[in-house]
Structure formats: C-alpha cells, structure tokens
Design an enzyme around this catalytic site. Structure first.
Site, short mmCIF file in Angstrom:
data_model
loop_
_atom_site.label_atom_id
_atom_site.label_comp_id
_atom_site.label_asym_id
_atom_site.label_seq_id
_atom_site.Cartn_x
_atom_site.Cartn_y
_atom_site.Cartn_z
N SER A 72 0.81 -1.21 -0.05
CA SER A 72 0.07 0.06 -0.17
C SER A 72 0.81 1.30 -0.20
CB SER A 72 -1.12 -0.05 1.20
OG SER A 72 -1.92 0.82 1.07
N HIS A 115 -7.44 -5.84 -0.49
CA HIS A 115 -6.20 -4.83 -0.70
C HIS A 115 -4.99 -5.88 -0.72
CE1 HIS A 115 -3.93 -1.53 -0.44
NE2 HIS A 115 -3.75 -1.45 0.58
N ASP A 142 -8.60 -4.65 -6.14
CA ASP A 142 -8.12 -3.97 -4.89
C ASP A 142 -9.10 -2.50 -4.77
OD1 ASP A 142 -6.69 -2.31 -2.98
OD2 ASP A 142 -4.94 -3.43 -3.45
#
Length: 515
Positions: free
Chosen positions: A228, A484, A454
C-alpha cells in the site's frame, strides 16, 4: 486515510485479529535527543508490549519456526538537511533468519498507512512470511511520527471519539461549517502537540531513514517489501538511492502520478467496484443473501441505511451510537479483505434491525481504536505525513464543485471521499510536491504486484508505478482477486512468484497473471 478525512491508507489491522474481536462481540526512548546517527550498533533486546501509539496489546509471541522477536532503536536526524543536528529515535523490530539456506540479509517491511506501526504489525503477519524468513532477517519499523518513533499527537481519546462520530458528508451550510471547524480544531491540536516534528515526517525523510537503517543493519543493498503506502515509500527510496536497491517487491500499489483529488476519485471508483463485487458475491451464494434480493438491491438497501443514519444514528458500542460516517467507515474497512465480507453481511443484517455494534467494531479498526477506547496514533500520523507530502490545499467551494464527479464514481462513497480532500486545509506545514517522484534509472529490478479488485489502491496504479520507475526497472505481476494487496491473499501463484524473486532472484515473466 483511515478516518473521516478519507480512505487513502491501508487498513493495517490483522484480519485474523479483527475477526477474533468480531466473534468475541521497543522500550527505548524514541523522543528527540542527541547522539550521532552514523556508526550505530543496535542494542537488540526482547520486545516490550506495543505502546498505546502502536495500538497497545501484549508483547509479540515467538515467530513461527522458533527464535524471538527483538527490538531496538536507531537514531536518525530530525532534519536530514542538518544531519549532525538533533536526532530522533526510530523503533525497529526483527526476527533473525531461521534457515535452512544461506542468509541473504535483512528484508525490510512497510505495511502502509501512512501511519501504521511496523513494529506491532510484522508479528501479526509473520506466518505469511515464514518462507522468506528462511533466508532473511525479517525487519520492520515505526516510521518517524508513528508509534514509538516520536509519534505525532493530536487530539485525546475522548476528543477522537467525538471526531470520528461527526458528519463527514455535510449536506448544508451549517453542517459544512461544523465540519470545517472540526478539521481546524484537529489540525490545531496536531500543531500544538507535535509542531516540532510536523515539518520532518515527509516520505522522503522516511526513505532516508531506511537507507540509514540499511547501513545500521550491515546490508550493502536494501531488500524491501512494501505494501500500500509502503509502495510509495519504496518508490521514493528507489528514486533517491537507485544503486542501493536490492530485491524489492511493491504490493497493493499506490499510483505515484496522481494528486490527492485524483487519488480520492480513484478510490471512490475502487471502493464502489469492491462493493459491486461484494453484492454480487452475496446474492450468488446457495442460501439467500440476507441483505438483499439482487446485487442492486443490496446496494440500494445500504444506501437507504446510510441515509437513515444521517438523521437517526442507532445503537453502537455503548455509549456511542452508529452514525452515517461510522457506518461508511466500517463498510469500507470490510472491503479491504474478502475474509471480512461475512462479518460485513452480519453487520449490515444487524444494522437493519437497529444494532450497529459490528459495523462500529469495523469502523474502530479502521480508525485505530481498541476495545478499551484507546487510539493508536495511526490517524494523526496519517494526516501529518499526507499533508507534509502533498502541496495541494482544497476548500469547501472546490469540493462542492467536484461532488457530481465523485457521486458518479461511487453513489456510496463519493461524498465521503470528496469531503476528505479538506484534510490539509489550514495545515501548519506546507506540502512538498504535487505527487511523489519515483523515477529510478539504474535501480535493480522491482517486482510490482497489482490486484484487479483492490479498493484502496486500484489496479491501474500498478502500471503507472511501472512506467514511473522507468524503462527496464520494474516487472508487473497481476492478481485477479479481491481485497487490498495480493501476497497476503495466500494465492499460491502470487506467493510463488514473489518468493521466487526475493529468495532466488528469479523474476516472473513480464505480464504474468495469477487468479
């Protein structure tokens, strides 16, 4: 971001820990100080329980495969422009390589946020990385401003309870004035309590800390696993230190070419796609979907629930009630992982009957609140890093003008993410750039992993990161999945490809697709 200001951060709560909560209904000084940052030898010792800023809890259990978690503190310059000046502590955690196989070095993890504590997160996910530990010391850290590393402090726990209950999708002038007032109060508290460190929590600062960490750990190259926001940090590191990049993996990729508005709009589309997938999955089950008769009905009922909560919050976790904002936040949290779709279904079913406790638990997880009512500094650090990085400053009139585009992107999340663009209004520190620079000519190969489903870092960002790193630097791997990131989905194809590169230096063929 994990708060009413937006959703641009990864949800860092371990899915396993969060599921357990739903079913159940490093001690060194890290403040500013003296001490030269170079020539350090970390004083590793048993890890203490996580601090309140790291999320609290108990000391980490031994890692799978034996051994122990060790913690230490590294000194880094508060201001990298004055490397011999005042220093701060950067909290580290490691589990030494378990073997078999020749040790390659340290593998440094950043799990995202910005604002997530790597010291508290790495032990939670250690079983997923047991194979990587055979040849690497697994290492993570609390970036500056986070956890034990001179944490940014803004409002108190009781103030944050009120802050996260506010209406983050104002419908009229009075509600807009209240929202702006709350934002200004939060930002003023950050300046009052942490003004000294706010100018020095940029991603470029954290990247320089990582290069110092590489040296302190005794590694010639930095081997890295970023997830991320950790992909942005990894890209910035590669830009600043291309010839120090070792084997690097970026998973759940932030689009480095977007400004905050584009990022928020992309997330609106991403969360709407995840909601579409959740709704279709629910009605495709053998048993009847308890929250709708069709995929559209599921979304219509959720929209009706949120509209009702705007005027009439329902029972939450006493004494708090579930507001529209808390419910939206909780739904978004569940869309980060397919494993949370069933709790989301149960939470929605309960909410339709007037019980908002499950959705509030999900919202609390997004905001970094534990069951004792204490908050980590995830939200404070998230705002501080983003506002230090991002040059743009928006106002209410601009957001109102953009609302139609956001609502078109997502009927459910559009307003929420549009108003989140006011996070940095009147922030006391100027932002650094329009978007991060990740161009890295001369870098070793970087494996970039994108997930087509995602919600938080939409799939298109992976290709943008590949292009931005530069010709011949990155190789893209696609995962056709949900949630995610990709590696922690436990998809064998993804894990084999990532492990093959990190352990053996074997990159997958460009364009490889896992499903």
């Amino acid at each position: 971001m994990p708060n009413p200001r937006g959703l641009r951060a990864a949800a860092l709560t371990s899915t396993a820990v969060l599921l357990a909560a739903l079913l159940a209904g490093c001690g060194d000084d890290t403040g500013p100080g003296g001490g030269a940052p170079s020539g350090q030898t970390p004083a590793w010792k048993d890890c203490p329980p996580p601090s309140a800023a790291e999320g609290g809890g108990t000391a980490p259990s031994p890692p799978p495969g034996g051994g122990a978690w060790q913690c230490a503190t590294m000194r880094a310059p508060l201001n990298w422009a004055k490397p011999n000046g005042e220093t701060i502590g950067i909290a580290l955690i490691r589990a030494k390589a378990s073997g078999p196989g020749k040790r390659i070095g340290s593998l440094i993890f950043n799990f995202g946020g910005p604002g997530g504590s790597g010291v508290s997160t790495l032990p939670s996910f250690a079983p997923d990385y047991a194979k990587l530990r055979t040849r690497y010391d697994l290492v993570s850290f609390d970036p500056r401003g986070v956890g034990r590393s001179t944490p940014v402090v803004c409002e108190s726990d009781s103030q944050l309870d009120q802050y996260f209950q506010q209406d983050a999708t104002p419908d009229d002038a009075a509600e807009r004035a209240t929202y702006l007032k709350n934002t200004a109060r939060f930002n003023a508290a950050c300046e009052k309590n942490s003004g000294k460190v706010l100018p020095y929590v940029r991603t470029t600062d954290a990247a320089r800390d990582m290069d110092l960490m590489r040296q302190v750990l005794g590694d010639e190259k930095l081997h890295y696993f970023g997830i991320s926001y950790g992909t942005e940090l990894g890209g910035v590191y590669a830009h600043l230190f291309p010839h120090k990049v070792g084997r690097a993996v970026l998973d759940g990729v932030v689009d480095p070419t977007q400004d905050p508005e584009q990022s928020s709009l992309g997330q609106a589309k991403g969360f709407q796609l995840a909601m579409d997938n959740f709704a279709r999955n629910c009605v495709s089950q053998v048993a009847d979907c308890p929250v709708g008769d069709s995929a559209q009905d599921v979304k219509n009922r959720i929209a009706a629930l949120l509209k009702k909560l705007d005027a009439h919050p329902i029972q939450g976790i006493f004494p708090r009630r579930l507001t529209q904002t808390a419910a939206t936040n909780g739904i978004a949290q569940a869309l980060y992982s397919k494993e949370l779709w069933q709790p989301l279904t149960e939470g929605l079913e309960d909410a339709y009957e007037g019980d908002g406790r499950i959705l509030m638990l999900l919202s609390d997880a997004m905001n970094g609140r534990d069951q004792n009512g204490e908050y980590s500094n995830l939200a404070a650090a998230n705002v501080a890093v983003n506002c230090a990085d991002e040059k743009q400053r928006y106002d209410a009139a601009y957001v109102q003008k953009k609302l139609p585009a956001f609502r078109a992107a997502s009927p459910l999340f559009g307003d929420f993410l549009a108003w989140s663009m006011l996070s940095c209004t009147d922030w006391p520190v100027k932002g650094a750039a329009d978007h991060p620079d990740v161009s890295a000519p001369g870098s070793a190969p970087v494996l970039v992993v994108g997930n087509t489903g995602d919600p938080a870092t939409p799939y298109e960002g992976a290709k943008k990161m590949v292009d931005a790193l530069g010709k011949g630097v990155a190789v893209e791997l696609t995962y056709k999945g949900q949630g995610h990131g990709a590696y922690d989905s436990k998809n064998k194809c993804v894990q084999n490809a990532v492990n093959g590169y990190l352990l053996d230096g074997r990159l997958p063929a460009p364009g490889t697709v896992c499903s």
